[in-house]
Design an enzyme around this catalytic site. Structure first.
Site, PDB file in Angstrom:
ATOM      1  N   ASP A 121      -5.731 -12.952 -14.081  1.00 50.19           N
ATOM      2  CA  ASP A 121      -6.498 -13.125 -15.310  1.00 50.19           C
ATOM      3  C   ASP A 121      -5.646 -12.765 -16.525  1.00 50.19           C
ATOM      4  O   ASP A 121      -4.983 -11.734 -16.547  1.00 50.19           O
ATOM      5  CB  ASP A 121      -7.740 -12.228 -15.232  1.00 50.19           C
ATOM      6  CG  ASP A 121      -8.638 -12.372 -16.447  1.00 50.19           C
ATOM      7  OD1 ASP A 121      -8.789 -13.505 -16.933  1.00 50.19           O
ATOM      8  OD2 ASP A 121      -9.191 -11.357 -16.910  1.00 50.19           O
ATOM      9  N   ASP A 128      -7.939 -17.768 -22.808  1.00 52.26           N
ATOM     10  CA  ASP A 128      -8.606 -17.067 -21.709  1.00 52.26           C
ATOM     11  C   ASP A 128      -8.614 -17.891 -20.424  1.00 52.26           C
ATOM     12  O   ASP A 128      -9.245 -18.948 -20.363  1.00 52.26           O
ATOM     13  CB  ASP A 128     -10.048 -16.758 -22.129  1.00 52.26           C
ATOM     14  CG  ASP A 128     -10.781 -15.897 -21.111  1.00 52.26           C
ATOM     15  OD1 ASP A 128     -10.121 -15.322 -20.228  1.00 52.26           O
ATOM     16  OD2 ASP A 128     -12.014 -15.811 -21.206  1.00 52.26           O
TER      17      ASP A 128
END
Ligand code: NAG
Length: 469
Positions: free
Chosen positions: A350, A149
């Site tokens: 992201d 992440d």
């Protein structure tokens, strides 16, 4: 199912005996040497899409796409709350915290922080948009399937004895007592003080003076546990004294992964902890859900193969990766919006968001241009959740116009059909973009198959086509 299980077991046993070194399934064996952008000096990890048949922690195959979108929306809400510096989803009602002292942001005080009681709904989420890799932990090292992440910093994994709760995971849960190099981190350590910036939640202190972290992800998934230190290893590289969270209360499903690797810009992130040995950069290629694997590489990359855009700085959140979108064109024609529209919202890139979010005027222009380019070639289909530009067919089967996303400094993502449309069921495909009023986000559908480098040392992000399939 039951009929096949003994057969599968027998087959995998045979394969294990016949090919002790390689993966059980040849198709899924890591092809890390086949990725053209990898630099031999970097630390190379294999990345899997959670829906890939090769994922070591696969999701249920009948998972509807609506679950992907629901999770994506929750992630957006979480990122938005990070940026607004208010954190509505702090897991402060975790019973692990009851009776413990909350530490004020960055301080050493023992005063009771006001605790907003947010109702927790365990298991409400699935991190379907994410990618997983394997990380080794402890001495002797054991391997765990971890979500990767770029939107969070602290690395954590489920930890025995799971004193409040652990979700089901692939493989055994990490047991600190079985590691000769494990140490719990004291409340007075500077790393404990760093948790507020890393997680945006206050740390707490156990009765035995061990630092407690709270990591939350906006979709009612969270992990609370002890800040810890142990040797982390990847293949042949091992790094002693790595700080991470030993999760005792873990709610929400991260597929069947054991935890999460944080790659954001913060002292506690995996990137920053490994950077003194490897360098302040990482690169990845996010594979499609049908591909066997992509990669995550930490450290060295091949600078000549990428086109770059500067990392934008934002006072909103120093740990996220901001970029400047400068234009979008469809079939070579720039969208009919003033250039200032692209910069009307802060934009982050992201790894964990599936659908790219754009300023409303940019989105509307993109939707119109794609629909116009596809008019006649594909019948329109009804809207699907937040996706309002849908067609009958599949991304691979339709004539999709090329979409170019241009960034400040000249870097461009020249999107292929699979980066533009996302198949939501057997007969429907939709434009994989949506409007937002908050923060624009370059999501992972658009990044798939590109190599993307995050060079923190030189404050730039680079793209190169053809990184993986
Ligand atoms: C690989 O990385 C090294 C060290 O960072 C660098 O000197 C070299 O130029 C890179 N190789 C290529 C092909 O760019």
């Amino acid at each position: 199912m039951e009929v096949f299980l003994p057969l599968l077991l027998a087959c995998s046993l045979l394969f294990t005996i016949a090919t002790p070194i390689r993966d059980i399934n040849d198709v899924c064996a890591s092809q890390i040497n086949d990725f053209q952008h990898l630099n031999s000096s970097g630390l190379h990890l294999t990345l899997h899409h959670l829906q890939s048949p090769c994922s070591p922690a696969p999701l249920p195959s009948d998972l509807p796409f609506s679950a992907v979108v629901t999770h994506d929306d929750a992630r957006i809400a979480h990122l938005a709350s990070r940026l607004a510096n208010n954190h509505p989803t702090s897991p402060s009602s975790s019973s692990l915290l009851h009776g413990h002292r909350k530490k004020k942001a960055g301080g050493v005080g023992g005063s009771q922080a006001s605790s907003s009681s947010v109702p927790l709904t365990p298991g409400a989420s699935v991190a379907v948009g994410n990618y997983v890799t394997r990380l080794g932990l402890g001495t002797p090292a054991t391997s765990y399937v971890m979500v990767v992440d770029t939107g969070s910093s602290l690395t954590w994994l489920q930890c025995s004895p799971c004193s409040v709760s652990c979700h089901r995971q692939a493989g055994p849960v990490f047991d600190p007592r079985a590691s000769g190099t494990y140490a719990a981190v004291q409340c007075s350590s500077s790393e404990c003080g760093e948790l507020q910036a890393a997680t945006l939640n206050p740390s707490a202190c156990s009765v035995s003076n061990v630092c407690i972290y709270q990591a939350s992800y906006g979709d009612s998934s969270y992990s609370v546990g002890y800040l810890s230190k142990d040797t982390v290893s990847f293949g042949s590289g091992s790094f002693p004294g790595f700080y991470y969270g030993c999760g005792q209360d873990n709610e929400g499903l991260f597929g069947r992964s054991a935890g999460l690797i944080g790659l954001a810009k913060n002292k506690l992130s995996l990137l920053y902890q490994l950077a003194p040995s490897l360098g302040y950069a990482f690169s990845y290629c996010l594979p499609t859900s049908s591909a066997a694997a992509g990669y995550l590489s930490i450290g060295s990359y091949n600078p000549g193969q990428y086109s770059y855009t500067p990392m934008a700085s934002s006072s909103l959140d120093a740990s996220l990766y901001f970029v400047t979108l400068s234009g979008i064109s469809v079939a070579g024609a720039p969208l009919a919006v003033p250039p200032s529209e692209y910069r009307s919202l802060p934009t982050i890139i992201d790894s964990g968001t599936v659908i790219t979010r754009l300023p409303p005027n940019v989105y509307t222009a993109l939707s119109r241009a794609v629909a116009a380019a596809m008019a006649g070639a594909a019948p329109r289909a009804p809207t699907y959740s937040i996706l309002d530009t849908c067609f009958r067919g599949s991304a691979a089967g339709l004539r999709v116009p090329r979409v170019d996303m241009a960034f400040a400094g000249g870097a461009t993502l020249a999107l292929s059909p699979g980066n533009v449309l996302i198949d939501v069921d057997d007969s429907t495909t939709c434009l994989a973009f949506a409007p937002t009023g908050g923060t624009a986000i370059i999501g992972n559908t658009q990044q798939q198959t590109f190599s993307v480098v995050y060079d923190v040392a030189q404050s730039r992000i680079g793209f190169a086509a053809g990184g993986c399939s």
